[in-house]
Design an enzyme around this catalytic site. Structure first.
Site, PDB file in Angstrom:
ATOM      1  N   ASP A 103      73.585 -56.546 -27.532  1.00  0.00           N
ATOM      2  CA  ASP A 103      72.457 -55.757 -27.021  1.00  0.00           C
ATOM      3  C   ASP A 103      73.049 -54.495 -26.404  1.00  0.00           C
ATOM      4  O   ASP A 103      73.512 -54.495 -25.278  1.00  0.00           O
ATOM      5  CB  ASP A 103      71.679 -56.578 -25.990  1.00  0.00           C
ATOM      6  CG  ASP A 103      70.566 -55.770 -25.330  1.00  0.00           C
ATOM      7  OD1 ASP A 103      70.406 -54.584 -25.683  1.00  0.00           O
ATOM      8  OD2 ASP A 103      69.873 -56.333 -24.465  1.00  0.00           O
TER       9      ASP A 103
ATOM     10  N   GLU B 113      49.793 -52.743 -39.393  1.00  0.00           N
ATOM     11  CA  GLU B 113      50.402 -54.083 -39.408  1.00  0.00           C
ATOM     12  C   GLU B 113      51.058 -54.354 -40.748  1.00  0.00           C
ATOM     13  O   GLU B 113      50.484 -54.072 -41.804  1.00  0.00           O
ATOM     14  CB  GLU B 113      49.337 -55.146 -39.141  1.00  0.00           C
ATOM     15  CG  GLU B 113      48.956 -55.207 -37.671  1.00  0.00           C
ATOM     16  CD  GLU B 113      47.711 -56.040 -37.439  1.00  0.00           C
ATOM     17  OE1 GLU B 113      46.776 -55.917 -38.250  1.00  0.00           O
ATOM     18  OE2 GLU B 113      47.688 -56.793 -36.458  1.00  0.00           O
TER      19      GLU B 113
ATOM     20  N   THR C 108      67.531 -50.274 -27.183  1.00  0.00           N
ATOM     21  CA  THR C 108      66.343 -49.484 -26.879  1.00  0.00           C
ATOM     22  C   THR C 108      66.555 -48.104 -27.491  1.00  0.00           C
ATOM     23  O   THR C 108      67.676 -47.718 -27.824  1.00  0.00           O
ATOM     24  CB  THR C 108      66.122 -49.312 -25.361  1.00  0.00           C
ATOM     25  OG1 THR C 108      67.264 -48.641 -24.821  1.00  0.00           O
ATOM     26  CG2 THR C 108      65.931 -50.653 -24.667  1.00  0.00           C
TER      27      THR C 108
ATOM     28  N   TYR D 187      46.154 -48.572 -37.176  1.00  0.00           N
ATOM     29  CA  TYR D 187      46.850 -49.844 -37.358  1.00  0.00           C
ATOM     30  C   TYR D 187      47.723 -49.793 -38.593  1.00  0.00           C
ATOM     31  O   TYR D 187      47.281 -49.355 -39.651  1.00  0.00           O
ATOM     32  CB  TYR D 187      45.849 -50.991 -37.511  1.00  0.00           C
ATOM     33  CG  TYR D 187      45.623 -51.690 -36.206  1.00  0.00           C
ATOM     34  CD1 TYR D 187      46.613 -52.536 -35.701  1.00  0.00           C
ATOM     35  CD2 TYR D 187      44.485 -51.476 -35.455  1.00  0.00           C
ATOM     36  CE1 TYR D 187      46.448 -53.170 -34.483  1.00  0.00           C
ATOM     37  CE2 TYR D 187      44.311 -52.097 -34.237  1.00  0.00           C
ATOM     38  CZ  TYR D 187      45.299 -52.953 -33.750  1.00  0.00           C
ATOM     39  OH  TYR D 187      45.153 -53.558 -32.552  1.00  0.00           O
TER      40      TYR D 187
ATOM     41  N   ARG E 232      60.104 -44.358 -26.007  1.00  0.00           N
ATOM     42  CA  ARG E 232      60.318 -45.736 -25.564  1.00  0.00           C
ATOM     43  C   ARG E 232      60.119 -46.665 -26.749  1.00  0.00           C
ATOM     44  O   ARG E 232      59.095 -46.601 -27.440  1.00  0.00           O
ATOM     45  CB  ARG E 232      59.343 -46.105 -24.441  1.00  0.00           C
ATOM     46  CG  ARG E 232      59.345 -45.133 -23.281  1.00  0.00           C
ATOM     47  CD  ARG E 232      58.720 -45.705 -22.036  1.00  0.00           C
ATOM     48  NE  ARG E 232      59.669 -46.527 -21.338  1.00  0.00           N
ATOM     49  CZ  ARG E 232      60.650 -46.049 -20.563  1.00  0.00           C
ATOM     50  NH1 ARG E 232      60.771 -44.760 -20.349  1.00  0.00           N
ATOM     51  NH2 ARG E 232      61.494 -46.872 -19.980  1.00  0.00           N
TER      52      ARG E 232
ATOM     53  N   LYS F 277      66.993 -44.684 -24.046  1.00  0.00           N
ATOM     54  CA  LYS F 277      68.045 -44.490 -23.045  1.00  0.00           C
ATOM     55  C   LYS F 277      69.009 -43.432 -23.567  1.00  0.00           C
ATOM     56  O   LYS F 277      68.587 -42.290 -23.731  1.00  0.00           O
ATOM     57  CB  LYS F 277      68.685 -45.835 -22.718  1.00  0.00           C
ATOM     58  CG  LYS F 277      67.665 -46.800 -22.054  1.00  0.00           C
ATOM     59  CD  LYS F 277      68.221 -48.165 -21.723  1.00  0.00           C
ATOM     60  CE  LYS F 277      67.121 -49.074 -21.153  1.00  0.00           C
ATOM     61  NZ  LYS F 277      67.580 -50.464 -20.956  1.00  0.00           N
TER      62      LYS F 277
HETATM   63  C1  LIG Z   1      66.826 -51.641 -20.819  1.00  0.00           C
HETATM   64  C2  LIG Z   1      67.367 -52.885 -21.423  1.00  0.00           C
HETATM   65  C3  LIG Z   1      66.526 -53.811 -22.068  1.00  0.00           C
HETATM   66  C4  LIG Z   1      65.016 -53.788 -21.987  1.00  0.00           C
HETATM   67  O1  LIG Z   1      64.392 -52.683 -22.384  1.00  0.00           O
HETATM   68  P1  LIG Z   1      62.876 -52.373 -21.942  1.00  0.00           P
HETATM   69  O2  LIG Z   1      62.516 -51.282 -22.844  1.00  0.00           O
HETATM   70  O3  LIG Z   1      62.940 -52.018 -20.507  1.00  0.00           O
HETATM   71  O4  LIG Z   1      62.072 -53.614 -22.158  1.00  0.00           O
HETATM   72  C5  LIG Z   1      67.121 -54.892 -22.710  1.00  0.00           C
HETATM   73  N1  LIG Z   1      68.444 -55.077 -22.683  1.00  0.00           N
HETATM   74  C6  LIG Z   1      69.278 -54.245 -22.033  1.00  0.00           C
HETATM   75  C7  LIG Z   1      70.744 -54.522 -22.033  1.00  0.00           C
HETATM   76  C8  LIG Z   1      68.778 -53.124 -21.372  1.00  0.00           C
HETATM   77  O5  LIG Z   1      69.605 -52.319 -20.707  1.00  0.00           O
END
Ligand SMILES: *Cc1c(COP(=O)(O)O)cnc(C)c1O
Length: 412
Positions: A200, A56, A227, A54, A236, A230
């Protein structure tokens, strides 16, 4: 990778599934735009003793003892993220993309506040207030769309909605929009009404880190969320980069607002991935992802496949499959999978079909580019995809896919 003999002894079912997934990745082509193959070094941190503890709190402000190395790891991850995205502040604790965006909404807004975001069928993401998501019940999402054959974002509509609805937050970003964004235009409109600007960039975070695409923070955006698994090719996770004026609210919102103990094995992996992103190799990778997507798009178009927005300016493309046998994205996705070409069904702008059987299919180049594929392989993949679209038996294509995949082993 070979299955771990100890795991195979203890839990043969899980060991077999793990081994099966390795083989599946090796023998098929991942064309899912949101997926990638991470680094061996990230697998090392992910599968390490860092999973035990942990942590936190934040560096030198933790709740439990024994944090020396966790403070080192998180401080490195934060510093690298700040430098990489040219941000004043970064938070690397979000467990994934969805909690990352939730932390931003809850940290900066009150329930019921209005957020201006992209329409889902036009490329927006579930976490941008889809009716099925909890966020859609808590905040008031208002949506802008794209228009015309090139799929330009309709900035007249964005401005009109901004003045009509007075959103507290203007959100841009997408998971299925093949165009670069005009961040300056969003920022101008948000400034007219005094709204917070959030980009985002979950899909394209790696391409921004690799300097292949524009960085919204360079255009005065208040916050960037991405994220880390990707195009950034890390474990992740999620990452929030922002101006100092939002730092405290964001940190408190992530912890203790939304989450408990951070996943420090992921945070270490994020630090490693961002270090990798700060290299000439990664910049070349980012450029190649874009070039591969362009070549894949041009080759598909040459075969007569209609593409949403007419092409691509990033790593993904959306095929309109209405004219093909089967005629829906779900059927085409299954047929492509049977050929070893792994992709996903996709809604297209103002889709007349339901989300389960939409009119489109989405393809992306990050994972095949990680395997070392270049322009000739993209032309090859386009030809293989077209044979499936033209209703050849997937089995007639699958051996050629396996042969191509085997020539480019998955790096980890
Ligand atoms: C993939 C994605 C997310 C969410 O990510 P997770 O890891 O699947 O929860 C949020 N916003 C956008 C634009 C994404 O492409």
């Amino acid at each position: 990778m070979k299955p771990n003999p100890k795991l195979a002894e203890l839990d043969p079912e899980i060991a077999n599934a793990l081994d099966g997934e390795s083989r599946r990745q090796e023998s098929t082509l991942t064309l899912i735009a949101s997926e990638n193959h991470t680094y061996r070094e990230v697998l090392e941190t992910s599968g390490s003793v860092l999973t035990d503890k942990y942590a936190e709190g934040y560096p030198s402000r933790r709740y439990y003892a024994g944090q020396r190395f966790y403070d080192e790891i998180e401080t490195l991850a934060i510093e690298r993220a700040r430098k990489c995205f040219r941000a004043e502040h970064a938070n690397v604790q979000p467990l994934s993309g969805s909690p990352m965006n939730q932390a931003v909404y809850f940290g900066l807004l009150e329930p019921g506040d209005t957020i201006l975001a992209m329409d889902l069928t036009h490329g927006g993401h579930l976490t941008h207030g889809a009716p099925a998501s909890h966020m859609g019940r808590i905040f008031n999402f208002v949506r802008y769309r794209t228009r015309g054959n090139r799929g330009d974002i309709d900035f007249d509509e964005v401005r009109k909605l901004a003045h009509q609805e007075s959103p507290k937050m203007v959100l841009c970003g997408h998971s299925s929009y093949p165009r670069e964004l005009d961040y300056a235009a969003f920022k101008r409109i948000a400034d007219e009404i005094g709204a917070i600007t959030v980009a985002d960039v979950s899909h394209i975070g790696g391409l921004i880190a690799g300097n292949a695409l524009e960085n919204p923070l360079d255009h005065g955006f208040d916050l960037l969320t991405t994220t880390t698994h990707k195009t950034l090719r890390g474990p992740r996770g999620g990452l929030i980069a922002c101006k100092n004026e939002f730092a405290q609210k964001i940190d408190k919102s992530v912890f203790p607002g939304l989450q408990g103990g951070p996943h420090m094995h992921q945070v270490a992996g994020i630090a490693v991935a961002i270090r990798k992103a700060d290299t000439p190799e990664f910049r070349r990778y980012s450029e190649q992802v874009l070039l591969n997507a362009r070549v894949l798009a041009e080759s598909l178009k040459a075969h007569g496949v209609p593409l949403i927005t007419g092409g691509t300016e990033n790593h993904l493309l959306v095929l309109d499959v209405a004219q093909y046998v089967g005629a829906d994205g779900a059927t085409i996705q299954d047929r492509l999978e049977a050929a070893g070409l792994i992709c996903n069904k996709q809604l297209i702008p103002d889709d007349s079909r339901p989300a389960g059987r939409p009119s489109g299919v989405r393809l992306g180049t990050p994972a095949v580019t990680t395997r070392g594929m270049r322009e000739p392989e993209m032309r090859r993949i386009a030809a293989l995809v077209c044979r499936v679209l033209d209703n050849q038996a997937p089995q007639a294509v699958s051996q050629e896919v396996v042969d191509l995949a085997r020539r480019f082993p998955v790096v980890h």
